[in-house]
Design a protein around this motif. Sequence first.
Motif, PDB file in Angstrom:
ATOM      1  N   THR A 115      37.773  38.880  73.523  1.00  8.13           N
ATOM      2  CA  THR A 115      39.019  37.911  74.239  1.00  8.13           C
ATOM      3  C   THR A 115      39.937  37.680  72.407  1.00  8.13           C
ATOM      4  O   THR A 115      40.924  37.253  72.763  1.00  8.13           O
ATOM      5  CB  THR A 115      38.538  36.371  75.062  1.00  8.13           C
ATOM      6  N   VAL A 116      39.317  37.211  71.600  1.00 13.03           N
ATOM      7  CA  VAL A 116      38.947  36.954  70.645  1.00 13.03           C
ATOM      8  C   VAL A 116      39.999  37.713  69.992  1.00 13.03           C
ATOM      9  O   VAL A 116      40.586  37.419  69.247  1.00 13.03           O
ATOM     10  CB  VAL A 116      38.221  36.353  69.575  1.00 13.03           C
ATOM     11  N   SER A 117      39.523  38.996  69.442  1.00 17.09           N
ATOM     12  CA  SER A 117      39.988  40.281  68.804  1.00 17.09           C
ATOM     13  C   SER A 117      41.652  40.247  69.755  1.00 17.09           C
ATOM     14  O   SER A 117      42.373  40.970  69.009  1.00 17.09           O
ATOM     15  CB  SER A 117      38.836  41.341  69.539  1.00 17.09           C
ATOM     16  N   LEU A 118      41.117  40.797  71.375  1.00 13.12           N
ATOM     17  CA  LEU A 118      42.988  41.329  71.421  1.00 13.12           C
ATOM     18  C   LEU A 118      43.321  40.118  71.617  1.00 13.12           C
ATOM     19  O   LEU A 118      45.078  40.416  71.449  1.00 13.12           O
ATOM     20  CB  LEU A 118      42.453  41.419  73.345  1.00 13.12           C
ATOM     21  N   ALA A 119      43.665  38.177  71.470  1.00 15.85           N
ATOM     22  CA  ALA A 119      44.593  37.807  70.732  1.00 15.85           C
ATOM     23  C   ALA A 119      45.377  37.876  69.729  1.00 15.85           C
ATOM     24  O   ALA A 119      46.080  37.155  69.524  1.00 15.85           O
ATOM     25  CB  ALA A 119      44.371  36.092  71.459  1.00 15.85           C
ATOM     26  N   ARG A 120      44.175  38.394  68.715  1.00 13.84           N
ATOM     27  CA  ARG A 120      44.657  38.645  67.529  1.00 13.84           C
ATOM     28  C   ARG A 120      45.217  39.816  66.983  1.00 13.84           C
ATOM     29  O   ARG A 120      46.925  39.485  66.623  1.00 13.84           O
ATOM     30  CB  ARG A 120      43.183  38.443  66.518  1.00 13.84           C
ATOM     31  N   LEU A 121      45.036  40.714  67.436  1.00 19.46           N
ATOM     32  CA  LEU A 121      46.245  41.677  67.758  1.00 19.46           C
ATOM     33  C   LEU A 121      47.350  41.889  68.765  1.00 19.46           C
ATOM     34  O   LEU A 121      47.897  41.587  68.126  1.00 19.46           O
ATOM     35  CB  LEU A 121      45.626  42.827  68.655  1.00 19.46           C
ATOM     36  N   GLY A 122      47.273  40.316  69.583  1.00 18.06           N
ATOM     37  CA  GLY A 122      48.464  40.824  69.778  1.00 18.06           C
ATOM     38  C   GLY A 122      49.252  39.928  68.854  1.00 18.06           C
ATOM     39  O   GLY A 122      50.702  39.675  69.272  1.00 18.06           O
ATOM     40  N   SER A 123      48.836  38.378  68.858  1.00 12.87           N
ATOM     41  CA  SER A 123      49.522  37.489  67.591  1.00 12.87           C
ATOM     42  C   SER A 123      50.222  38.911  66.970  1.00 12.87           C
ATOM     43  O   SER A 123      50.919  38.436  65.826  1.00 12.87           O
ATOM     44  CB  SER A 123      48.824  36.966  67.423  1.00 12.87           C
ATOM     45  N   ALA A 124      49.429  39.243  66.303  1.00 15.45           N
ATOM     46  CA  ALA A 124      50.288  40.522  65.342  1.00 15.45           C
ATOM     47  C   ALA A 124      50.933  41.366  65.248  1.00 15.45           C
ATOM     48  O   ALA A 124      52.622  41.709  64.935  1.00 15.45           O
ATOM     49  CB  ALA A 124      48.918  41.619  64.492  1.00 15.45           C
ATOM     50  N   TRP A 125      50.841  41.635  66.827  1.00 12.16           N
ATOM     51  CA  TRP A 125      52.186  42.328  67.523  1.00 12.16           C
ATOM     52  C   TRP A 125      53.045  42.008  68.138  1.00 12.16           C
ATOM     53  O   TRP A 125      54.165  41.843  68.051  1.00 12.16           O
ATOM     54  CB  TRP A 125      50.869  43.734  68.304  1.00 12.16           C
ATOM     55  N   GLY A 126      52.835  40.506  68.782  1.00 10.38           N
ATOM     56  CA  GLY A 126      54.477  39.832  69.048  1.00 10.38           C
ATOM     57  C   GLY A 126      54.226  39.827  70.379  1.00 10.38           C
ATOM     58  O   GLY A 126      55.080  39.493  70.820  1.00 10.38           O
ATOM     59  N   ALA A 127      53.103  41.008  71.507  1.00 10.29           N
ATOM     60  CA  ALA A 127      52.851  40.323  72.974  1.00 10.29           C
ATOM     61  C   ALA A 127      51.940  40.598  72.615  1.00 10.29           C
ATOM     62  O   ALA A 127      50.953  41.451  72.282  1.00 10.29           O
ATOM     63  CB  ALA A 127      53.586  41.738  73.226  1.00 10.29           C
ATOM     64  N   ALA A 128      51.378  40.363  73.867  1.00  6.26           N
ATOM     65  CA  ALA A 128      49.528  40.575  74.709  1.00  6.26           C
ATOM     66  C   ALA A 128      49.305  42.144  74.752  1.00  6.26           C
ATOM     67  O   ALA A 128      49.582  43.384  74.767  1.00  6.26           O
ATOM     68  CB  ALA A 128      50.043  40.422  76.509  1.00  6.26           C
ATOM     69  N   VAL A 129      47.586  41.970  74.490  1.00  8.50           N
ATOM     70  CA  VAL A 129      47.898  42.989  74.167  1.00  8.50           C
ATOM     71  C   VAL A 129      46.227  43.392  75.119  1.00  8.50           C
ATOM     72  O   VAL A 129      45.541  42.049  75.146  1.00  8.50           O
ATOM     73  CB  VAL A 129      47.179  43.527  72.571  1.00  8.50           C
TER      74      VAL A 129
END
Length: 198
Positions: A115-129
Amino acid sequence: MPRTTALDPLFTAVNTAAFTDRHLANLAAGSLAAVRVPDFLDRQTCVSALAALDRLPTADYDPARVPTPILRFGPALNDYRVQQDGRLDAERYWRDAEAARAAWHRAGMRPDPITVSLARLGSAWGAAVTAATIGGRAVFGGTLREINAGALVHYLAVVPPLVPRPTASSPLPVWTEVKPDLSSECWSNSPTYRWSFP
Protein backbone atom coordinates in the motif's frame (compact mmCIF):
# COMPACT_ATOMS: atom_id res chain seq x y z
CA MET A 1 23.60 9.57 -11.73
CA PRO A 2 22.87 8.24 -15.23
CA ARG A 3 24.85 5.18 -16.21
CA THR A 4 24.90 3.52 -19.58
CA THR A 5 25.24 -0.03 -20.75
CA ALA A 6 28.08 -1.09 -22.99
CA LEU A 7 25.57 -2.14 -25.65
CA ASP A 8 23.38 0.98 -25.66
CA PRO A 9 24.96 4.24 -24.45
CA LEU A 10 21.57 6.00 -24.57
CA PHE A 11 19.87 3.46 -22.29
CA THR A 12 20.59 4.72 -18.76
CA ALA A 13 19.94 3.68 -15.19
CA VAL A 14 19.25 6.35 -12.58
CA ASN A 15 19.87 6.52 -8.83
CA THR A 16 17.55 9.10 -7.27
CA ALA A 17 16.04 10.16 -3.93
CA ALA A 18 12.45 9.73 -5.20
CA PHE A 19 10.51 8.64 -8.27
CA THR A 20 9.14 11.40 -10.50
CA ASP A 21 6.52 11.30 -13.22
CA ARG A 22 9.34 11.60 -15.79
CA HIS A 23 11.09 8.52 -14.39
CA LEU A 24 7.88 6.49 -14.66
CA ALA A 25 7.04 7.78 -18.15
CA ASN A 26 10.56 7.08 -19.41
CA LEU A 27 10.52 3.58 -17.90
CA ALA A 28 7.19 2.84 -19.59
CA ALA A 29 8.46 4.23 -22.90
CA GLY A 30 11.63 2.16 -22.71
CA SER A 31 13.96 5.17 -22.86
CA LEU A 32 15.22 4.61 -19.30
CA ALA A 33 16.61 1.25 -18.22
CA ALA A 34 16.00 1.36 -14.49
CA VAL A 35 15.47 3.62 -11.49
CA ARG A 36 16.83 2.89 -8.00
CA VAL A 37 15.47 4.76 -4.96
CA PRO A 38 17.38 4.14 -1.71
CA ASP A 39 15.37 4.35 1.54
CA PHE A 40 12.07 4.08 -0.33
CA LEU A 41 10.44 2.51 2.74
CA ASP A 42 11.10 3.87 6.21
CA ARG A 43 12.78 1.73 8.85
CA GLN A 44 9.54 0.96 10.75
CA THR A 45 7.87 -0.36 7.58
CA CYS A 46 10.90 -2.60 6.95
CA VAL A 47 10.87 -3.86 10.56
CA SER A 48 7.14 -4.62 10.35
CA ALA A 49 7.51 -6.44 7.02
CA LEU A 50 10.43 -8.57 8.20
CA ALA A 51 8.64 -9.45 11.45
CA ALA A 52 5.65 -10.71 9.46
CA LEU A 53 7.63 -12.96 7.15
CA ASP A 54 7.51 -15.92 9.54
CA ARG A 55 3.71 -15.73 9.38
CA LEU A 56 3.59 -16.18 5.60
CA PRO A 57 3.54 -19.61 3.94
CA THR A 58 6.57 -20.10 1.71
CA ALA A 59 7.67 -22.66 -0.86
CA ASP A 60 10.64 -23.34 -3.09
CA TYR A 61 10.54 -22.95 -6.85
CA ASP A 62 10.40 -26.11 -8.91
CA PRO A 63 14.13 -26.97 -9.30
CA ALA A 64 13.47 -28.10 -12.87
CA ARG A 65 12.50 -24.49 -13.69
CA VAL A 66 14.71 -22.54 -11.27
CA PRO A 67 17.87 -24.47 -10.36
CA THR A 68 19.08 -22.04 -7.66
CA PRO A 69 17.39 -22.30 -4.26
CA ILE A 70 14.94 -19.40 -3.90
CA LEU A 71 12.29 -19.32 -1.21
CA ARG A 72 9.12 -17.44 -2.10
CA PHE A 73 5.70 -16.34 -0.97
CA GLY A 74 2.88 -15.54 -3.36
CA PRO A 75 2.14 -16.38 -6.97
CA ALA A 76 3.92 -14.66 -9.86
CA LEU A 77 2.11 -14.73 -13.19
CA ASN A 78 5.01 -16.21 -15.11
CA ASP A 79 4.92 -19.28 -12.85
CA TYR A 80 1.40 -20.05 -14.09
CA ARG A 81 2.05 -20.21 -17.81
CA VAL A 82 0.68 -23.23 -19.64
CA GLN A 83 3.73 -24.83 -21.28
CA GLN A 84 2.06 -25.57 -24.62
CA ASP A 85 0.86 -22.08 -25.54
CA GLY A 86 2.04 -19.69 -22.81
CA ARG A 87 -1.44 -18.74 -21.64
CA LEU A 88 -2.33 -18.36 -17.97
CA ASP A 89 -3.54 -21.40 -16.00
CA ALA A 90 -6.29 -19.13 -14.67
CA GLU A 91 -8.00 -21.56 -12.31
CA ARG A 92 -4.78 -22.39 -10.48
CA TYR A 93 -3.49 -18.79 -10.52
CA TRP A 94 -6.63 -17.14 -9.12
CA ARG A 95 -6.97 -19.81 -6.41
CA ASP A 96 -3.36 -19.23 -5.30
CA ALA A 97 -3.68 -15.44 -5.60
CA GLU A 98 -6.71 -15.37 -3.29
CA ALA A 99 -4.96 -17.65 -0.79
CA ALA A 100 -1.90 -15.37 -0.84
CA ARG A 101 -4.05 -12.25 -0.32
CA ALA A 102 -5.70 -13.89 2.69
CA ALA A 103 -2.32 -14.92 4.15
CA TRP A 104 -0.91 -11.41 3.56
CA HIS A 105 -3.88 -9.88 5.38
CA ARG A 106 -3.57 -12.34 8.31
CA ALA A 107 0.18 -11.55 8.62
CA GLY A 108 -0.84 -8.04 9.73
CA MET A 109 1.94 -5.90 8.25
CA ARG A 110 1.28 -2.36 9.46
CA PRO A 111 1.93 -0.28 7.54
CA ASP A 112 1.42 -2.50 4.52
CA PRO A 113 4.52 -2.10 2.31
CA ILE A 114 2.52 -2.71 -0.88
CA THR A 115 0.00 0.00 0.00
CA VAL A 116 2.82 2.40 0.89
CA SER A 117 4.68 1.62 -2.34
CA LEU A 118 1.63 2.07 -4.58
CA ALA A 119 0.78 5.35 -2.84
CA ARG A 120 4.30 6.71 -3.34
CA LEU A 121 4.36 5.69 -6.99
CA GLY A 122 0.91 7.26 -7.46
CA SER A 123 2.10 10.45 -5.82
CA ALA A 124 5.01 10.61 -8.27
CA TRP A 125 2.76 9.83 -11.23
CA GLY A 126 0.00 12.24 -10.19
CA ALA A 127 -2.73 9.58 -10.27
CA ALA A 128 -3.53 6.35 -8.47
CA VAL A 129 -1.26 3.41 -9.26
CA THR A 130 -2.82 -0.03 -8.94
CA ALA A 131 -1.92 -3.63 -9.59
CA ALA A 132 -2.26 -4.92 -13.16
CA THR A 133 -5.59 -6.54 -13.97
CA ILE A 134 -6.74 -9.44 -16.09
CA GLY A 135 -10.39 -9.34 -17.08
CA GLY A 136 -10.97 -6.67 -14.44
CA ARG A 137 -9.40 -8.75 -11.63
CA ALA A 138 -6.30 -7.42 -9.87
CA VAL A 139 -3.31 -9.73 -10.06
CA PHE A 140 -1.48 -10.50 -6.83
CA GLY A 141 1.04 -7.85 -5.84
CA GLY A 142 3.35 -8.78 -3.00
CA THR A 143 5.35 -11.76 -4.17
CA LEU A 144 8.33 -12.12 -1.83
CA ARG A 145 11.56 -13.90 -2.65
CA GLU A 146 14.53 -14.82 -0.48
CA ILE A 147 17.48 -15.08 -2.86
CA ASN A 148 20.63 -16.08 -1.02
CA ALA A 149 22.51 -17.98 -3.73
CA GLY A 150 21.89 -15.63 -6.66
CA ALA A 151 19.43 -16.03 -9.49
CA LEU A 152 19.65 -16.79 -13.16
CA VAL A 153 19.32 -13.86 -15.56
CA HIS A 154 15.62 -13.35 -16.07
CA TYR A 155 13.12 -10.87 -17.43
CA LEU A 156 10.68 -9.35 -14.93
CA ALA A 157 8.06 -7.99 -17.30
CA VAL A 158 4.87 -9.92 -17.95
CA VAL A 159 4.06 -10.01 -21.64
CA PRO A 160 1.17 -11.29 -23.76
CA PRO A 161 -0.59 -13.65 -23.73
CA LEU A 162 -0.66 -13.47 -19.90
CA VAL A 163 -1.53 -9.77 -19.79
CA PRO A 164 -2.57 -8.12 -23.07
CA ARG A 165 -0.64 -4.93 -23.86
CA PRO A 166 -2.56 -2.05 -22.32
CA THR A 167 -3.41 0.96 -24.44
CA ALA A 168 -3.37 3.72 -21.80
CA SER A 169 -0.72 2.49 -19.40
CA SER A 170 2.20 0.14 -19.23
CA PRO A 171 2.92 -2.40 -16.53
CA LEU A 172 6.18 -1.66 -14.71
CA PRO A 173 7.87 -4.25 -12.55
CA VAL A 174 8.62 -2.69 -9.16
CA TRP A 175 10.39 -4.38 -6.30
CA THR A 176 11.73 -3.35 -2.92
CA GLU A 177 14.71 -4.86 -1.18
CA VAL A 178 15.05 -4.71 2.60
CA LYS A 179 18.73 -4.84 3.51
CA PRO A 180 20.26 -6.43 6.65
CA ASP A 181 20.64 -2.97 8.25
CA LEU A 182 16.85 -2.47 7.73
CA SER A 183 17.30 0.15 5.05
CA SER A 184 15.46 -0.37 1.80
CA GLU A 185 15.86 0.16 -1.93
CA CYS A 186 13.08 0.33 -4.46
CA TRP A 187 13.82 -0.60 -8.07
CA SER A 188 11.83 -0.40 -11.24
CA ASN A 189 13.00 -1.38 -14.66
CA SER A 190 11.67 -0.77 -18.13
CA PRO A 191 9.38 -3.57 -19.33
CA THR A 192 10.95 -3.10 -22.74
CA TYR A 193 14.55 -3.99 -21.95
CA ARG A 194 16.51 -6.34 -19.78
CA TRP A 195 18.76 -4.58 -17.31
CA SER A 196 20.82 -5.37 -14.25
CA PHE A 197 22.67 -3.06 -11.92
CA PRO A 198 26.19 -4.34 -11.21
